[in-house]
Design an enzyme around this catalytic site. Structure first.
Site, PDB file in Angstrom:
ATOM      1  N   ASN A 228      14.084 -10.924   6.429  1.00 46.49           N
ATOM      2  CA  ASN A 228      14.729  -9.745   5.816  1.00 46.49           C
ATOM      3  C   ASN A 228      15.394  -8.826   6.846  1.00 46.49           C
ATOM      4  OD1 ASN A 228      12.674  -8.204   6.909  1.00 46.49           O
ATOM      5  ND2 ASN A 228      11.578  -7.938   4.981  1.00 46.49           N
TER       6      ASN A 228
ATOM      7  N   CYS B  90       8.962  -2.314   2.861  1.00 41.67           N
ATOM      8  CA  CYS B  90       8.516  -3.687   3.152  1.00 41.67           C
ATOM      9  C   CYS B  90       8.465  -3.872   4.674  1.00 41.67           C
ATOM     10  CB  CYS B  90       9.448  -4.704   2.502  1.00 41.67           C
ATOM     11  SG  CYS B  90      11.151  -4.553   3.021  1.00 41.67           S
ATOM     12  N   PRO B  91       7.683  -4.846   5.139  1.00 45.10           N
ATOM     13  CA  PRO B  91       7.651  -5.089   6.585  1.00 45.10           C
ATOM     14  C   PRO B  91       8.947  -5.741   7.047  1.00 45.10           C
ATOM     15  CG  PRO B  91       6.266  -6.669   5.428  1.00 45.10           C
ATOM     16  CD  PRO B  91       6.808  -5.752   4.387  1.00 45.10           C
TER      17      PRO B  91
ATOM     18  N   LYS C  84       0.832  -1.220   0.000  1.00 44.25           N
ATOM     19  CA  LYS C  84       0.000   0.000   0.000  1.00 44.25           C
ATOM     20  C   LYS C  84       0.868   1.272   0.000  1.00 44.25           C
ATOM     21  CE  LYS C  84      -2.199  -1.909   3.479  1.00 44.25           C
ATOM     22  NZ  LYS C  84      -1.836  -3.316   3.251  1.00 44.25           N
ATOM     23  N   ILE C  85       1.885   1.296   0.880  1.00 44.58           N
ATOM     24  CA  ILE C  85       2.711   2.504   0.984  1.00 44.58           C
ATOM     25  C   ILE C  85       3.626   2.626  -0.229  1.00 44.58           C
ATOM     26  CG2 ILE C  85       4.523   3.635   2.359  1.00 44.58           C
ATOM     27  CD1 ILE C  85       3.198   2.297   4.858  1.00 44.58           C
TER      28      ILE C  85
ATOM     29  N   ASP D 157      13.470   7.329   9.231  1.00 45.94           N
ATOM     30  CA  ASP D 157      12.417   7.664  10.202  1.00 45.94           C
ATOM     31  C   ASP D 157      12.355   6.578  11.274  1.00 45.94           C
ATOM     32  OD1 ASP D 157      10.094   9.266  11.034  1.00 45.94           O
ATOM     33  OD2 ASP D 157       8.909   7.512  10.464  1.00 45.94           O
TER      34      ASP D 157
ATOM     35  N   THR E 109      11.707   4.349   5.868  1.00 47.80           N
ATOM     36  CA  THR E 109      10.577   4.747   6.729  1.00 47.80           C
ATOM     37  C   THR E 109       9.835   3.503   7.209  1.00 47.80           C
ATOM     38  OG1 THR E 109       9.173   4.962   4.768  1.00 47.80           O
ATOM     39  CG2 THR E 109      10.165   7.001   5.610  1.00 47.80           C
TER      40      THR E 109
ATOM     41  N   GLU F 264      15.571   2.080  18.300  1.00 50.95           N
ATOM     42  CA  GLU F 264      14.757   3.265  18.599  1.00 50.95           C
ATOM     43  C   GLU F 264      13.946   3.153  19.890  1.00 50.95           C
ATOM     44  OE1 GLU F 264      12.254   3.233  14.969  1.00 50.95           O
ATOM     45  OE2 GLU F 264      10.534   3.011  16.303  1.00 50.95           O
TER      46      GLU F 264
ATOM     47  N   HIS G  64      10.385   8.416  13.986  1.00 52.64           N
ATOM     48  CA  HIS G  64       9.193   7.606  13.694  1.00 52.64           C
ATOM     49  C   HIS G  64       7.912   8.452  13.657  1.00 52.64           C
ATOM     50  CE1 HIS G  64       8.214   3.117  13.613  1.00 52.64           C
ATOM     51  NE2 HIS G  64       7.251   3.766  13.006  1.00 52.64           N
TER      52      HIS G  64
ATOM     53  N   ARG H 104      11.114  -0.078   8.943  1.00 54.78           N
ATOM     54  CA  ARG H 104      11.497  -0.562  10.271  1.00 54.78           C
ATOM     55  C   ARG H 104      13.018  -0.515  10.379  1.00 54.78           C
ATOM     56  NH1 ARG H 104       7.135   0.407  11.646  1.00 54.78           N
ATOM     57  NH2 ARG H 104       5.531  -0.962  12.504  1.00 54.78           N
TER      58      ARG H 104
HETATM   59  P1  NAD Z   1       1.853  -3.878   2.820  1.00 57.43           P
HETATM   60  O1  NAD Z   1       1.650  -5.174   3.529  1.00 57.43           O
HETATM   61  O2  NAD Z   1       0.708  -3.266   2.090  1.00 57.43           O
HETATM   62  O3  NAD Z   1       3.052  -4.039   1.760  1.00 57.43           O
HETATM   63  C1  NAD Z   1       4.285  -4.617   2.065  1.00 57.43           C
HETATM   64  C2  NAD Z   1       4.900  -5.140   0.765  1.00 57.43           C
HETATM   65  O4  NAD Z   1       6.242  -5.574   1.055  1.00 57.43           O
HETATM   66  C3  NAD Z   1       4.153  -6.352   0.173  1.00 57.43           C
HETATM   67  O5  NAD Z   1       3.880  -6.122  -1.195  1.00 57.43           O
HETATM   68  C4  NAD Z   1       5.134  -7.509   0.349  1.00 57.43           C
HETATM   69  O6  NAD Z   1       5.057  -8.461  -0.699  1.00 57.43           O
HETATM   70  C5  NAD Z   1       6.474  -6.765   0.314  1.00 57.43           C
HETATM   71  N1  NAD Z   1       7.584  -7.487   0.934  1.00 57.43           N
HETATM   72  C6  NAD Z   1       7.586  -8.334   1.990  1.00 57.43           C
HETATM   73  N2  NAD Z   1       8.830  -8.753   2.265  1.00 57.43           N
HETATM   74  C7  NAD Z   1       9.648  -8.181   1.341  1.00 57.43           C
HETATM   75  C8  NAD Z   1      11.034  -8.218   1.100  1.00 57.43           C
HETATM   76  N3  NAD Z   1      11.858  -8.949   1.846  1.00 57.43           N
HETATM   77  N4  NAD Z   1      11.518  -7.487   0.079  1.00 57.43           N
HETATM   78  C9  NAD Z   1      10.704  -6.748  -0.707  1.00 57.43           C
HETATM   79  N5  NAD Z   1       9.379  -6.646  -0.515  1.00 57.43           N
HETATM   80  C10 NAD Z   1       8.860  -7.363   0.489  1.00 57.43           C
HETATM   81  O7  NAD Z   1       2.449  -2.896   3.903  1.00 57.43           O
HETATM   82  P2  NAD Z   1       2.391  -1.306   3.910  1.00 57.43           P
HETATM   83  O8  NAD Z   1       1.114  -0.830   4.503  1.00 57.43           O
HETATM   84  O9  NAD Z   1       2.791  -0.795   2.583  1.00 57.43           O
HETATM   85  O10 NAD Z   1       3.526  -0.984   5.013  1.00 57.43           O
HETATM   86  C11 NAD Z   1       4.879  -1.310   4.782  1.00 57.43           C
HETATM   87  C12 NAD Z   1       5.672  -1.117   6.064  1.00 57.43           C
HETATM   88  O11 NAD Z   1       5.759   0.271   6.386  1.00 57.43           O
HETATM   89  C13 NAD Z   1       5.023  -1.715   7.327  1.00 57.43           C
HETATM   90  O12 NAD Z   1       5.259  -3.097   7.442  1.00 57.43           O
HETATM   91  C14 NAD Z   1       5.708  -0.950   8.420  1.00 57.43           C
HETATM   92  O13 NAD Z   1       6.905  -1.620   8.803  1.00 57.43           O
HETATM   93  C15 NAD Z   1       6.082   0.378   7.743  1.00 57.43           C
HETATM   94  N6  NAD Z   1       5.332   1.514   8.337  1.00 57.43           N
HETATM   95  C16 NAD Z   1       6.025   2.543   8.881  1.00 57.43           C
HETATM   96  C17 NAD Z   1       5.352   3.622   9.437  1.00 57.43           C
HETATM   97  C18 NAD Z   1       6.075   4.811  10.031  1.00 57.43           C
HETATM   98  O14 NAD Z   1       5.441   5.636  10.714  1.00 57.43           O
HETATM   99  N7  NAD Z   1       7.361   4.981   9.806  1.00 57.43           N
HETATM  100  C19 NAD Z   1       3.947   3.623   9.441  1.00 57.43           C
HETATM  101  C20 NAD Z   1       3.264   2.561   8.857  1.00 57.43           C
HETATM  102  C21 NAD Z   1       3.962   1.495   8.299  1.00 57.43           C
END
Ligand code: NAD
Length: 332
Positions: free
Chosen positions: A211, A205-206, A154-155, A258, A232, A263, A295, A234
């Protein structure tokens, strides 16, 4: 339901209380993080509401299960801080906020890119000092640059759309390519190819056990010399010490983060009167081409409202015995 809310900041309370008008849960706000030492603050409640730096490992889960907790409501997307295997063994349900505002995080990644590229942090201080010289502030056009996106969920998808608007070419690495991104013309490649071809690399990615330290000495050797790295997602995705070495050699030309792997001991609190003991963090801060935010990528009013509403709706679903769409599958 009685809900103990750990890691409460004033804004959490404000948005959760506002959203609770339609749910009527009994919210008990606690400032400390949930860790082994603070688990005893929770007294006989079926629900605990936690944030990203609460640590729900085996010890904590057993302690809170013994105090009646059946539901863990994470008011965030990521759930790497919860031991899902133990939660399953204890018969607990875990819910999260799968999506609130992907725009908030994607836009913050772009803010870091623009800040680093055009050296806004340096320019701001210079002008306040009546120093109007431009030497040292030169940037590069984003138009025509190549941006590599690691994780196009999504992001990552929102980020891709914004960067396409700047006129960038887009590469991506994700084991599950996103149909929308493919339609936009994003080209999927292996991670090493992405790193070597991109002027800007952004992690979306998460964090998973597989990873951890995706960005390490070996992968950084593939990075295009002088490229910009943005994280941004983890902190654990990047080996900070390896990144520091790459900054020193010039392999990383700019670093915007971020999130930081250690942290938990720093972020979400005012430590301005304290001597920070984390030498790695302090060294990172000292570089002129590093921008760190604590963050805050998620931190927009739209996101906080959505997080509060989704979290309380999940608790209501649980209370009424309904299937909750935000439940994390504990089967894998
Ligand atoms: P999402 O589940 O919609 O998308 C994650 C994508 O990463 C998926 O398409 C998945 O296939 C891919 N993925 C998984 N492992 C991977 C790898 N090893 N290499 C490449 N791609 C890989 O998640 P999202 O909503 O887009 O959020 C992504 C991440 O952003 C969250 O998991 C969280 O860690 C981080 N986040 C940070 C903040 C912040 O305030 N800094 C806020 C929200 C989310």
């Amino acid at each position: 339901m009685k809900v103990f809310v750990f890691s409460t900041q004033p804004y959490d309370r404000q948005f959760l209380e506002a959203a609770n008008h339609t749910h009527g849960h009994e919210l008990i706000f606690l400032e400390p993080r949930l860790v082994a030492e603070t688990a005893s603050l929770l007294t006989d409640a079926p629900v605990v509401c936690v944030f990203i730096n609460d640590r729900l490992d085996e010890e904590v889960l057993k302690a809170i299960a013994a105090r009646g907790v059946q539901l863990i409501a994470i008011r965030a997307t990521g759930f790497n801080n919860v031991d899902l295997k133990t939660a399953k063994e204890l018969g607990m349900t875990v819910v999260r906020v799968p999506a609130y505002s992907p725009y908030a995080v994607a836009e913050h990644a772009v803010a870091l890119i623009l800040t680093l590229n055009r050296k806004i942090y340096r320019a701001y201080n210079r002008v306040r000092d009546d120093n109007f010289a431009l030497e040292g502030l030169m940037g590069f056009d984003l138009h025509g640059s190549t941006v590599g996106i690691v994780g196009t969920g999504k992001i990552g998808q929102c980020f891709a759309k914004i960067m396409q608007g700047f006129g960038c070419s887009l590469l991506a690495y994700d084991p599950y390519p996103n149909a929308e991104c493919l339609k936009m013309g994003v080209q999927y490649v292996e991670l090493s190819a992405l790193l070597s071809a991109s002027d800007i690399v952004s992690l979306h990615c998460p964090l998973t056990p597989e990873n951890h330290y995706l960005i390490n000495t070996e992968s950084l050797a593939h990075l295009k010399r002088g490229a910009m790295l943005i994280n941004t997602s983890r902190g654990g995705l990047m080996d900070t010490k390896a990144a520091i070495e790459s900054i020193k050699t010039g392999q990383i030309g700019y670093l915007g983060i971020d999130v930081y792997e250690e942290e938990e001991a720093l972020f979400f609190q005012d430590l301005s009167d304290t001597v920070i003991q984390d030498d790695t963090f302090q060294l990172l801060q000292s570089f002129p081409n590093v921008v760190i935010t604590a963050h805050q990528a998620f931190f927009t009013r739209n996101a906080l409202q959505s997080i509060a509403e989704t979290t309380l709706a999940s608790i209501t679903d649980f209370a009424r015995g309904r299937v909750c769409p935000n439940q994390i599958s504990l089967d894998s």
